[in-house]
Design a protein around this motif. Sequence first.
Motif, PDB file in Angstrom:
ATOM      1  N   UNK A   1       0.560  -1.194   0.368  1.00 60.68           N
ATOM      2  CA  UNK A   1      -0.381   0.083   0.260  1.00 60.68           C
ATOM      3  C   UNK A   1       0.901   1.387  -0.379  1.00 60.68           C
ATOM      4  N   UNK A   2       1.854   1.227   0.563  1.00 65.78           N
ATOM      5  CA  UNK A   2       2.732   1.956   0.422  1.00 65.78           C
ATOM      6  C   UNK A   2       3.708   2.799  -0.627  1.00 65.78           C
ATOM      7  N   UNK A   3       3.971   1.670  -1.517  1.00 70.27           N
ATOM      8  CA  UNK A   3       4.498   1.732  -2.701  1.00 70.27           C
ATOM      9  C   UNK A   3       3.465   2.716  -3.688  1.00 70.27           C
ATOM     10  N   UNK A   4       1.874   1.737  -3.532  1.00 63.00           N
ATOM     11  CA  UNK A   4       1.278   2.053  -4.259  1.00 63.00           C
ATOM     12  C   UNK A   4       0.667   3.928  -3.983  1.00 63.00           C
ATOM     13  N   UNK A   5       0.763   3.919  -2.414  1.00 61.99           N
ATOM     14  CA  UNK A   5       0.866   5.495  -1.656  1.00 61.99           C
ATOM     15  C   UNK A   5       2.001   6.860  -2.930  1.00 61.99           C
ATOM     16  N   UNK A   6       3.225   5.830  -2.294  1.00 61.72           N
ATOM     17  CA  UNK A   6       4.110   7.118  -3.289  1.00 61.72           C
ATOM     18  C   UNK A   6       3.840   7.210  -4.738  1.00 61.72           C
ATOM     19  N   UNK A   7       3.256   5.842  -6.053  1.00 59.87           N
ATOM     20  CA  UNK A   7       4.141   6.170  -6.719  1.00 59.87           C
ATOM     21  C   UNK A   7       2.664   6.775  -7.258  1.00 59.87           C
ATOM     22  N   UNK A   8       1.889   7.073  -6.236  1.00 59.28           N
ATOM     23  CA  UNK A   8       0.256   7.108  -6.578  1.00 59.28           C
ATOM     24  C   UNK A   8       0.522   8.927  -6.826  1.00 59.28           C
ATOM     25  N   UNK A   9       1.382   9.399  -5.622  1.00 59.80           N
ATOM     26  CA  UNK A   9       1.891  10.910  -5.429  1.00 59.80           C
ATOM     27  C   UNK A   9       2.394  11.230  -6.714  1.00 59.80           C
ATOM     28  N   UNK A  10       3.344  10.474  -7.308  1.00 61.82           N
ATOM     29  CA  UNK A  10       3.780  11.060  -8.381  1.00 61.82           C
ATOM     30  C   UNK A  10       2.757  11.408  -9.511  1.00 61.82           C
ATOM     31  N   UNK A  11       2.694  10.023  -9.769  1.00 65.82           N
ATOM     32  CA  UNK A  11       1.472   9.890 -10.906  1.00 65.82           C
ATOM     33  C   UNK A  11       0.380  11.293 -10.596  1.00 65.82           C
ATOM     34  N   UNK A  12      -0.227  11.658  -9.583  1.00 66.46           N
ATOM     35  CA  UNK A  12      -1.352  12.808  -9.136  1.00 66.46           C
ATOM     36  C   UNK A  12      -0.158  14.136 -10.227  1.00 66.46           C
ATOM     37  N   UNK A  13       0.706  14.826  -9.118  1.00 68.60           N
ATOM     38  CA  UNK A  13       1.265  15.494  -9.947  1.00 68.60           C
ATOM     39  C   UNK A  13       1.103  15.652 -11.852  1.00 68.60           C
ATOM     40  N   UNK A  14       1.666  14.320 -12.219  1.00 71.39           N
ATOM     41  CA  UNK A  14       1.323  14.835 -13.980  1.00 71.39           C
ATOM     42  C   UNK A  14       0.158  14.556 -14.524  1.00 71.39           C
TER      43      UNK A  14
END
Length: 223
Positions: A40-53
């Motif tokens: 879940x942490x992996x998802x949240x960190x990558x989702x933070x990167x994703x949402x900026x773009x």
Amino acid sequence: MSTKTLTEELWAAIEPVYAEILAHPFLAGLTDGTLPREAFRHFVVQDSHYLRDYARALAVCAAKAPGEQDVRAFADDAVGALAAEQGMHAEFLTAFGGSAEEAAAEPVLPTTRAYTSYLLATVYGGSFAEALGAVLPCYWIYARVGEALLAQGSPDPLYAKWISTYGDEAFQSVVRRVLALTDRLGEELSAAERRKVVGHFVTTSRYEWMFWDAAWRGERWPV
């Protein structure tokens, strides 16, 4: 001319993909509470990167939108995507004993990079209709997943909070607005233009599955 609405055509094109999404062990782990915290942490960190773009992609949609109301709506959604990244994700990261600043310093991993690169290339290089097709799965699939998972709930408070964000009526109403725009737009498109929209929609829907799968696998750069 197709007798289907554009949204009917789009969803029919991804039904097998959506079935695989719902069956994925990442989502099953959210609802039964067995999902490893690290996934879940992996998802949240990558989702933070994703949402900026993704916010940038929505801003481009706003710039290309045909009507003033649609310009405002996509601009608001772009702001909302950044607010989600800063708010909800920061709360989740705090629960893991970290911070948003630490997460931002972590690398953008292969699936995230591939997804956002495709998304930005499409919205910048294509028509408004193509851009809409590319950004739509992140609205629609999350709404459908949130709805399905909300009915099941989760014994884990952290996972239950994530589910409620996408299953609640506020998010669902935003998605209904985008779907209504999609169908209005679909009435004006040629068969060739509709095929392009469907192609982008299917591709980014596949990336949605890949995004959850990357978190489940603990994806890293191989070299």
